[in-house]
Scaffold this motif. Structure first.
Motif, PDB file in Angstrom:
ATOM      1  N   GLN A  91       0.672  -0.927  -0.402  1.00  0.00           N
ATOM      2  CA  GLN A  91       0.327  -0.258   0.292  1.00  0.00           C
ATOM      3  C   GLN A  91       0.561   1.058   0.133  1.00  0.00           C
ATOM      4  O   GLN A  91       1.457   1.736   1.438  1.00  0.00           O
ATOM      5  CB  GLN A  91      -1.121  -0.289   1.071  1.00  0.00           C
ATOM      6  N   SER A  97      -3.010   6.624   3.803  1.00  0.00           N
ATOM      7  CA  SER A  97      -2.710   5.281   5.109  1.00  0.00           C
ATOM      8  C   SER A  97      -2.918   6.165   6.422  1.00  0.00           C
ATOM      9  O   SER A  97      -3.396   5.854   6.787  1.00  0.00           O
ATOM     10  CB  SER A  97      -1.430   5.664   5.331  1.00  0.00           C
ATOM     11  N   TYR A  98      -3.574   7.482   6.065  1.00  0.00           N
ATOM     12  CA  TYR A  98      -4.271   8.419   7.329  1.00  0.00           C
ATOM     13  C   TYR A  98      -5.883   7.858   7.082  1.00  0.00           C
ATOM     14  O   TYR A  98      -6.490   7.594   8.379  1.00  0.00           O
ATOM     15  CB  TYR A  98      -4.160   9.672   6.932  1.00  0.00           C
ATOM     16  N   PRO A 101      -5.241   2.566   7.809  1.00  0.00           N
ATOM     17  CA  PRO A 101      -3.387   2.924   8.481  1.00  0.00           C
ATOM     18  C   PRO A 101      -3.541   1.211   9.160  1.00  0.00           C
ATOM     19  O   PRO A 101      -2.354   1.012   8.988  1.00  0.00           O
ATOM     20  CB  PRO A 101      -3.923   3.832   9.656  1.00  0.00           C
ATOM     21  N   THR A 104      -2.494  -0.672   5.616  1.00  0.00           N
ATOM     22  CA  THR A 104      -1.443   0.200   5.753  1.00  0.00           C
ATOM     23  C   THR A 104      -0.434  -0.783   6.193  1.00  0.00           C
ATOM     24  O   THR A 104       0.269  -1.572   5.874  1.00  0.00           O
ATOM     25  CB  THR A 104      -1.246   1.404   5.798  1.00  0.00           C
ATOM     26  N   TYR A 105      -0.243  -1.415   7.717  1.00  0.00           N
ATOM     27  CA  TYR A 105       0.713  -1.821   8.381  1.00  0.00           C
ATOM     28  C   TYR A 105      -0.338  -3.571   7.903  1.00  0.00           C
ATOM     29  O   TYR A 105       1.369  -4.108   7.825  1.00  0.00           O
ATOM     30  CB  TYR A 105       0.430  -1.621   9.739  1.00  0.00           C
ATOM     31  N   ASN A 108       1.728  -4.085   4.352  1.00  0.00           N
ATOM     32  CA  ASN A 108       2.748  -3.656   3.943  1.00  0.00           C
ATOM     33  C   ASN A 108       4.381  -4.229   4.459  1.00  0.00           C
ATOM     34  O   ASN A 108       5.351  -5.008   4.864  1.00  0.00           O
ATOM     35  CB  ASN A 108       3.534  -1.921   4.841  1.00  0.00           C
ATOM     36  N   ASP A 156       3.924   9.475   9.357  1.00  0.00           N
ATOM     37  CA  ASP A 156       2.595   8.869   8.785  1.00  0.00           C
ATOM     38  C   ASP A 156       2.178   7.788   8.709  1.00  0.00           C
ATOM     39  O   ASP A 156       3.719   6.797   9.222  1.00  0.00           O
ATOM     40  CB  ASP A 156       2.080   9.807   7.496  1.00  0.00           C
ATOM     41  N   PRO A 157       1.809   7.253   8.733  1.00  0.00           N
ATOM     42  CA  PRO A 157       1.659   5.467   8.871  1.00  0.00           C
ATOM     43  C   PRO A 157       2.295   4.552   7.703  1.00  0.00           C
ATOM     44  O   PRO A 157       2.582   3.377   8.279  1.00  0.00           O
ATOM     45  CB  PRO A 157      -0.419   4.815   8.438  1.00  0.00           C
ATOM     46  N   TYR A 158       2.122   5.344   6.530  1.00  0.00           N
ATOM     47  CA  TYR A 158       2.547   5.230   5.059  1.00  0.00           C
ATOM     48  C   TYR A 158       4.417   4.514   5.845  1.00  0.00           C
ATOM     49  O   TYR A 158       5.129   3.429   5.696  1.00  0.00           O
ATOM     50  CB  TYR A 158       2.296   5.371   3.846  1.00  0.00           C
ATOM     51  N   SER A 161       4.606   2.548   8.503  1.00  0.00           N
ATOM     52  CA  SER A 161       4.880   1.070   8.297  1.00  0.00           C
ATOM     53  C   SER A 161       5.604  -0.159   7.551  1.00  0.00           C
ATOM     54  O   SER A 161       6.957  -0.494   7.135  1.00  0.00           O
ATOM     55  CB  SER A 161       3.665   0.685   7.555  1.00  0.00           C
ATOM     56  N   LYS A 162       7.178   0.623   6.582  1.00  0.00           N
ATOM     57  CA  LYS A 162       8.003   0.900   5.977  1.00  0.00           C
ATOM     58  C   LYS A 162       8.831   0.741   6.454  1.00  0.00           C
ATOM     59  O   LYS A 162      10.458  -0.221   6.272  1.00  0.00           O
ATOM     60  CB  LYS A 162       7.876   2.012   4.394  1.00  0.00           C
TER      61      LYS A 162
END
Length: 360
Positions: A91, A97-98, A101, A104-105, A108, A156-158, A161-162
């Protein structure tokens, strides 16, 4: 195409996320080098994506599936026994991702872990290149580039997550694929990070190039949210050339390259978003811009740069195109996608890139 010591010819290569922007370009390049490409991904984002218009579903083994579906993913490994894996499924959108979230986690982080487990449990799989992002680093808005030794993080969540994804990859590498214990597991795992990638066939929401093209095609002003945000822009073929070179090196010398790597542009390709839009309009020949930035908009990094010294010195990799050449090649795709054979156009651009960079 006889490139990278012809390592990929005759190999079975799995590309997760092959229906996406970067994944489709990578699949075309691998196919042209003689690899048997297995693609595993969700459906393409739009019917104008590079994957769709190049008719890749007719040219490779096209499997639709969620990277979180460990059982289905394992069945693909069991059936096709890929020797090399490029993991791009993700994602990838900061603003989305907001909104999602947790998903997204899940995609990823857990998707990557399930893929790593499939690699661990498949004897035939020898090389795994895990694609993350430059946003995996803890961004301090500094004026110098992040090195592979810098800490992971993410606002941010993205991005976070990475960062978490990188930590997981490193954990699996040390725990199960440790280079010091290679004779027992026989696998090499790396992670790769690139800057803001541009090129033909990307229609993803909230990305500057697709936003510009869609606005121009609809005779609307290009809306710019973050005009002063500075990014390391690079054509999609730049990082892909790095991934492919790294995959070759890992195949030939698996204990020497199993680590993290940055693939970014030269300093002259590090410009702000407004500059990108203005140059694109100049190349395309029409368009207008509207600044719609707002003080209380969702947080996105303003400054994010990569240090590519390690790739230059240890891999012999360096960028091929300058910023303007990257943008020209990108616009060429969008100006012609409705009339030309897109697979042939992509191959032509790959060949042009190879010639410019004198790749071997």
């Amino acid at each position: 195409m006889e490139l990278y010591n012809d390592v990929y010819r005759g190999k079975t290569v799995l590309v997760t996320g092959h229906t996406g922007f970067k994944g489709s370009w990578l699949s075309i390049w691998l196919r042209e080098m003689g690899a048997t490409v297995i693609g595993y991904a969700l459906d393409p984002y739009t019917d104008r994506d590079n994957f769709v218009l190049s008719h890749l579903d007719e040219k490779i083994i096209d499997i639709r599936g969620d990277i979180r579906d460990g059982e289905k993913l394992a069945s693909v490994f069991k059936k096709y026994k890929p020797e090399i894996v490029f993991h791009l499924a993700a994602q990838p959108i900061v603003r989305l991702s907001y909104e999602i979230p947790v998903e997204t986690y899940e995609v990823n982080v857990m998707g990557t872990i399930k893929l790593l487990e499939c690699i661990r449990n498949t004897d035939e799989t020898k090389v795994g290149v895990m694609i993350t992002t430059d946003k995996c680093y803890e961004n301090k808005e500094q004026i110098w580039g992040y090195r592979e030794s810098d800490s992971f993080g993410g606002y941010d969540p993205y991005s976070s997550s990475k960062g978490a994804c990188e930590i997981a990859i490193n954990s699996w590498r040390r725990s199960f694929f440790n280079p010091c214990d290679y004779k027992n597991h026989g696998k090499a795992i790396s992670s790769v990070r690139a800057g803001n990638v541009i090129g033909g066939g990307d229609w993803t929401k909230d990305r500057i190039i697709p936003d510009c093209i869609k606005a121009i095609e609809n005779n609307q002003a290009i809306e710019i949210r973050n005009p002063k945000s500075i990014r390391p822009w690079e054509h999609v073929l730049e990082p892909l050339s790095g991934y492919l070179l790294l995959g070759q090196k890992m195949w030939e010398n698996p204990t020497a390259y199993s680590e993290g790597w940055n693939f970014g542009p030269d300093p002259d390709s590090i410009v702000d978003v407004m500059n990108v839009a203005e140059k694109l309009i100049k190349i395309y020949g029409k368009g207008s811009i509207e600044d719609v930035s707002a003080e209380n908009d969702l947080h996105e990094a303003k400054l994010l740069l990569l240090d590519i010294t390690k790739a230059r010195l240890r891999l012999g990799w360096s960028p091929t195109l300058d910023f303007y050449e990257s943008l020209e090649m990108t616009v060429e795709w969008y100006r012609n996608y409705q009339n030309e054979n897109i697979y042939s156009l992509c191959v032509k651009q790959i060949e042009t890139f190879i010639t410019k960079g004198r790749l071997k």
